[in-house]
Motif scaffolding. Sequence first.
Motif, PDB file in Angstrom:
ATOM      1  N   PRO A  45      29.230   7.921   0.222  1.00  0.00           N
ATOM      2  CA  PRO A  45      29.851   7.181   1.111  1.00  0.00           C
ATOM      3  C   PRO A  45      30.658   7.120   1.544  1.00  0.00           C
ATOM      4  CG  PRO A  45      28.752   5.920  -1.368  1.00  0.00           C
ATOM      5  CD  PRO A  45      28.804   7.771  -1.585  1.00  0.00           C
ATOM      6  N   SER A  46      31.305   6.647   3.125  1.00  0.00           N
ATOM      7  CA  SER A  46      32.825   6.759   3.370  1.00  0.00           C
ATOM      8  C   SER A  46      33.332   6.437   4.062  1.00  0.00           C
ATOM      9  CB  SER A  46      32.204   8.134   4.220  1.00  0.00           C
ATOM     10  OG  SER A  46      33.257   8.563   5.296  1.00  0.00           O
ATOM     11  N   THR A  47      33.811   5.528   4.154  1.00  0.00           N
ATOM     12  CA  THR A  47      34.740   4.324   4.734  1.00  0.00           C
ATOM     13  C   THR A  47      35.107   4.662   6.102  1.00  0.00           C
ATOM     14  OG1 THR A  47      34.717   2.335   3.416  1.00  0.00           O
ATOM     15  CG2 THR A  47      36.062   2.250   5.475  1.00  0.00           C
ATOM     16  N   ARG A  48      36.639   5.609   5.608  1.00  0.00           N
ATOM     17  CA  ARG A  48      37.364   6.189   6.572  1.00  0.00           C
ATOM     18  C   ARG A  48      37.091   7.671   7.568  1.00  0.00           C
ATOM     19  NH1 ARG A  48      40.256   3.416   2.633  1.00  0.00           N
ATOM     20  NH2 ARG A  48      38.137   4.278   1.543  1.00  0.00           N
ATOM     21  N   THR A  49      36.435   8.338   6.826  1.00  0.00           N
ATOM     22  CA  THR A  49      35.975  10.098   7.362  1.00  0.00           C
ATOM     23  C   THR A  49      35.033   9.479   7.927  1.00  0.00           C
ATOM     24  OG1 THR A  49      37.020  10.811   5.208  1.00  0.00           O
ATOM     25  CG2 THR A  49      35.644  12.360   6.973  1.00  0.00           C
ATOM     26  N   ARG A  50      34.119   8.852   7.651  1.00  0.00           N
ATOM     27  CA  ARG A  50      32.671   8.838   8.919  1.00  0.00           C
ATOM     28  C   ARG A  50      33.080   7.470  10.236  1.00  0.00           C
ATOM     29  NH1 ARG A  50      26.800   6.907   6.866  1.00  0.00           N
ATOM     30  NH2 ARG A  50      25.999   6.879   8.951  1.00  0.00           N
ATOM     31  N   ARG A  98      29.200  15.085   5.059  1.00  0.00           N
ATOM     32  CA  ARG A  98      29.354  15.034   3.489  1.00  0.00           C
ATOM     33  C   ARG A  98      28.840  15.039   3.071  1.00  0.00           C
ATOM     34  NH1 ARG A  98      33.217   9.850   1.934  1.00  0.00           N
ATOM     35  NH2 ARG A  98      35.359  11.887   2.723  1.00  0.00           N
ATOM     36  N   HIS A 126      37.992  19.313   0.961  1.00  0.00           N
ATOM     37  CA  HIS A 126      38.107  17.936   2.432  1.00  0.00           C
ATOM     38  C   HIS A 126      39.226  18.388   2.913  1.00  0.00           C
ATOM     39  CE1 HIS A 126      37.151  14.057   4.395  1.00  0.00           C
ATOM     40  NE2 HIS A 126      37.717  13.305   3.244  1.00  0.00           N
ATOM     41  N   GLN A 129      40.683  15.854   5.575  1.00  0.00           N
ATOM     42  CA  GLN A 129      41.460  15.036   5.585  1.00  0.00           C
ATOM     43  C   GLN A 129      42.969  15.876   5.038  1.00  0.00           C
ATOM     44  OE1 GLN A 129      41.572  11.663   3.634  1.00  0.00           O
ATOM     45  NE2 GLN A 129      43.823  12.203   3.766  1.00  0.00           N
ATOM     46  N   PRO A 253      44.528   9.000   0.098  1.00  0.00           N
ATOM     47  CA  PRO A 253      43.127   9.375   0.899  1.00  0.00           C
ATOM     48  C   PRO A 253      42.243   7.993   0.398  1.00  0.00           C
ATOM     49  CG  PRO A 253      42.829  10.438  -1.357  1.00  0.00           C
ATOM     50  CD  PRO A 253      44.788  10.007  -0.792  1.00  0.00           C
ATOM     51  N   GLY A 254      42.640   7.345  -0.047  1.00  0.00           N
ATOM     52  CA  GLY A 254      41.423   5.971   0.190  1.00  0.00           C
ATOM     53  C   GLY A 254      40.355   6.548  -0.585  1.00  0.00           C
TER      54      GLY A 254
HETATM   55  N1   CP Z   1      39.887   9.771   2.073  1.00  0.00           N
HETATM   56  C1   CP Z   1      38.556   9.704   2.148  1.00  0.00           C
HETATM   57  O1   CP Z   1      37.739  10.653   2.661  1.00  0.00           O
HETATM   58  O2   CP Z   1      37.607   8.490   2.590  1.00  0.00           O
HETATM   59  P1   CP Z   1      36.482   7.699   3.172  1.00  0.00           P
HETATM   60  O3   CP Z   1      35.707   8.490   1.383  1.00  0.00           O
HETATM   61  O4   CP Z   1      36.390   6.521   2.299  1.00  0.00           O
HETATM   62  O5   CP Z   1      35.573   8.440   4.076  1.00  0.00           O
END
Ligand code: CP
Length: 297
Positions: A45-50, A98, A126, A129, A253-254
Amino acid sequence: MESLSVEEIELILDTADSLKEISTRPIKKVPTLRGKTVVHFFYEPSTRTRTSFEIAAKRLSADTVSLSASTSSMVKGETLIDTAKNLEAMNPDAIVLRHNSAGAPHMLAQLVDASIINAGDGMHAHPTQALLDMMTVREKKGRLSGLRVAIMGDIAHSRVARSDIVAFVKMGARVILAGPPTMIPKGIETLEAPVTYHTREAVKDADVIIVLRIQKERQQAFLFPSEREYAQCYGLTAESLAGARDDVLILHPGPMNRGVEIAPEVADGPYSVILEQVANGVALRMAILYLLLGGAR
Ligand code: CP
C-alpha cells in the motif's frame, strides 16, 4: 543512495527545485516526456509515493499505467520476474516498483531494459523519500552540510531511516539515531550515525528531527509494552522538543501514528514541514523521471 555521488544528488535536488514551479501554474503540464510510458507497480500500500509518482509523470506528459498486487495476475501465482518480463514486452520506459522484499527493484534492474525506480523495498531503502527529505531541508536551511539531524523511532524496520542516514551523512550532516533498544538494529553505527536511547539527547541542539512511524505490520514480536508507554518515552511532544534549536524542522515520512511517535501539536505545529515534504515529493519525482527518461540514459 549508496551509489549516488554528492554531485549526482545535487543535480537531482537542483532539477527538482527548478521543476517545482510547474505545479504552481494554472496549467500544470509540460510536454517533456510526451511519448514515454511509465508503469507504477505497487505491491504494497501507498498514498504519498504512488500518488506523487503518478502526478509527476502526468505533469511531464508521460503516459502512465498503474498496477497493484491485488489487481495483477500475481494473485494467480505469477512471479515478480515473469510479471516484470511481461510488462517489459510492452516496452515501457520506466517501472516504478514498491515491493515488500528488499532487493526486488535491484533484481528487476538486471532483468529488464526499462529504468527501474525503487519506490520502497521491504526494510531496505526508500531513496526518493530520502531525496525529498533532503530537498525540503535544503530549501528551508539553505544547506545540508553541518546540520545536526536526529532520526527517531523505529529505526529497525524503517527503509526511510536507512536511506536518510546514508544520504544525510554523504551530504555532510551529523546524524544521530534515537529509539528504544529493541528498535535499533545491531551494527547501525557503521553508517557513521551514533545511537542514543534518550529522546532528549537526540533532540538537543537538533536542526532537523525526522520522526519515524512505528511499523507494527513488520514487527515480529512486541517491541514495546504499550503505545501509551512508547509515547511517554519516545514520542515527540512540545515538551520533549524543548532542547532543539529555535528554528528546528520536524519531518515525518508518513503515515503518522498521531499521539504515539508524534504528538498532534508537533505534527501540526510551527516547526512541522510534513506537508511540504509531500509537496516536494512531486517535484523530486518529476526530477527523477526527467533525468532518467528526458535525455540520454
Ligand atoms: N512516505 C511514504 O512512503 O508514504 P506512502 O507509504 O504513503 O507512500
